[in-house]
Design a protein around this motif. Structure first.
Motif, mmCIF file in Angstrom:
data_model
loop_
_atom_site.group_PDB
_atom_site.id
_atom_site.type_symbol
_atom_site.label_atom_id
_atom_site.label_comp_id
_atom_site.label_asym_id
_atom_site.label_seq_id
_atom_site.Cartn_x
_atom_site.Cartn_y
_atom_site.Cartn_z
ATOM 1 N N LEU A 83 23.147 -15.758 59.745
ATOM 2 C CA LEU A 83 23.386 -16.566 58.557
ATOM 3 C C LEU A 83 22.353 -16.259 57.475
ATOM 4 O O LEU A 83 22.699 -16.117 56.288
ATOM 5 C CB LEU A 83 23.351 -18.048 58.912
ATOM 6 C CG LEU A 83 23.538 -19.031 57.745
ATOM 7 C CD1 LEU A 83 24.899 -18.843 57.099
ATOM 8 C CD2 LEU A 83 23.367 -20.469 58.228
ATOM 9 N N SER A 104 23.295 -14.486 54.014
ATOM 10 C CA SER A 104 23.004 -15.205 52.764
ATOM 11 C C SER A 104 22.167 -14.354 51.823
ATOM 12 O O SER A 104 22.363 -14.375 50.604
ATOM 13 C CB SER A 104 22.278 -16.513 53.079
ATOM 14 O OG SER A 104 23.064 -17.347 53.905
ATOM 15 N N VAL A 132 23.870 -13.792 48.294
ATOM 16 C CA VAL A 132 23.263 -14.404 47.103
ATOM 17 C C VAL A 132 22.832 -13.339 46.109
ATOM 18 O O VAL A 132 23.063 -13.466 44.897
ATOM 19 C CB VAL A 132 22.055 -15.283 47.515
ATOM 20 C CG1 VAL A 132 21.271 -15.722 46.279
ATOM 21 C CG2 VAL A 132 22.524 -16.490 48.301
#
Length: 307
Positions: free
Chosen positions: A141, A145, A149
């Motif tokens: 995760l 991310s 992002v």
């Protein structure tokens, strides 16, 4: 209404206009590019093929190796092409593509260094909860991310550049396309671009730097509470390589982007850019392999002829 004749290509100023320096730079950065790609590929393959290195720290290190390969491959091939005399021209689409991938990788690397600092914080300050706080789903995760992002941020900046008009001049005062240098050439208002650039710099640079420093303040405090000298040495050795990489990377990034955009400071900015696009990706595999026995053993197992 204004009539615009948008430029179809840009001219990169290059590293140096001196022919002797160009020949030296060609040899120098060809070696650096080869070392960066080879070293990071070896690190990535050694971690991927060795089950003993399937831990959070090495999982993030494998991601860092991929980012270093992407970073140096986005910039150096085009720079080397200009140094061999094939011209320093880059198309409008090629320039935006370079900006997208470079912004993506640089942002992702800053986020990843923060995630790696958090991993070291948990390992040293909360060792009993490490397996829970840094489980495989959590690591996946975090890494996902980081990539996502940064990709969103890069897409926003590239999209804001697409709406601008460039009607001349078309000479970029750098050896690659970057957002600040390109905004100086725009015939359209760049207020929104500048605002978003500042927001991104604060988030990716300042906030992540502060998170990293806070993590290391807890780490250092925890190490100092260890009574035995051997315990302190072992604890510090688990994060020393990452600390060296963080120091090298942030010092060059900060130096490159706090410089005003004129005069000799542009030359200084080029030097700093070379450090984080060529030197840092080359040194990172050496830093982690030379200071880490596990990586050395894995390299010897997977590539016995290399080690």
């Amino acid at each position: 209404m204004n009539n615009y004749t948008d430029v179809a290509e840009f001219v990169l100023q290059g590293v140096s206009g001196n022919p002797w320096f160009q020949a030296s730079f060609l040899v120098f950065f060809s070696i650096f590019y080869t070392m960066a790609v080879t070293g990071n590929t070896l690190i990535f393959m050694a971690i991927s093929l060795n089950p003993s290195l399937h831990t959070p720290m090495y999982f993030f290190l494998a991601n860092l190796a991929l980012m270093d390969i992407a970073c140096t491959s986005t910039v150096l091939p085009k720079m080397l092409e200009g140094l061999v005399g094939k011209g320093s021209h880059i198309s409008y689409k090629g320039c935006l593509t370079q900006i997208f991938f470079l912004s993506w990788v640089l942002g992702a690397e800053l986020l990843l260094l923060t995630a790696m600092a958090y991993d070291r914080y948990v390992a040293i300050c909360r060792p009993l909860h490490y397996s829970m706080l840094m489980s495989t789903p959590v690591c996946v995760l975090l890494a996902g991310s980081v990539w996502a992002v940064s990709a969103i941020n890069s897409s926003v900046h590239t999209g804001l550049l697409v709406r601008l008009h460039f009607c001349g001049p078309n000479q970029i005062r750098h050896f690659f396309c970057e957002i600040p240098a390109l905004l100086l050439l725009s015939c359209s208002p760049t207020t929104l671009n500048n605002i978003m650039a500042v927001i991104a710099d604060v988030y990716f640079g300042v906030i992540n730097f502060l998170f990293t420093m806070v993590s290391y303040s807890f780490i250092i405090a925890s190490i100092l509470r260890i009574r035995s000298a051997e315990g302190k040495r072992r604890a510090f050795s688990t994060c020393s390589a990452h600390l060296v990489v963080v120091t090298l990377y942030y010092s060059t990034i900060i130096y490159a982007y706090v410089q005003p955009g004129s005069g000799s400071s542009m030359e200084n900015s080029k030097v700093a850019a070379l450090l984080y696009t060529a030197v840092s990706p080359t040194l990172n595999p050496l830093i982690y392999s030379l200071r880490n026995k596990d990586v050395k053993v894995a390299l010897r197992k997977v590539f016995p002829c290399v080690c």
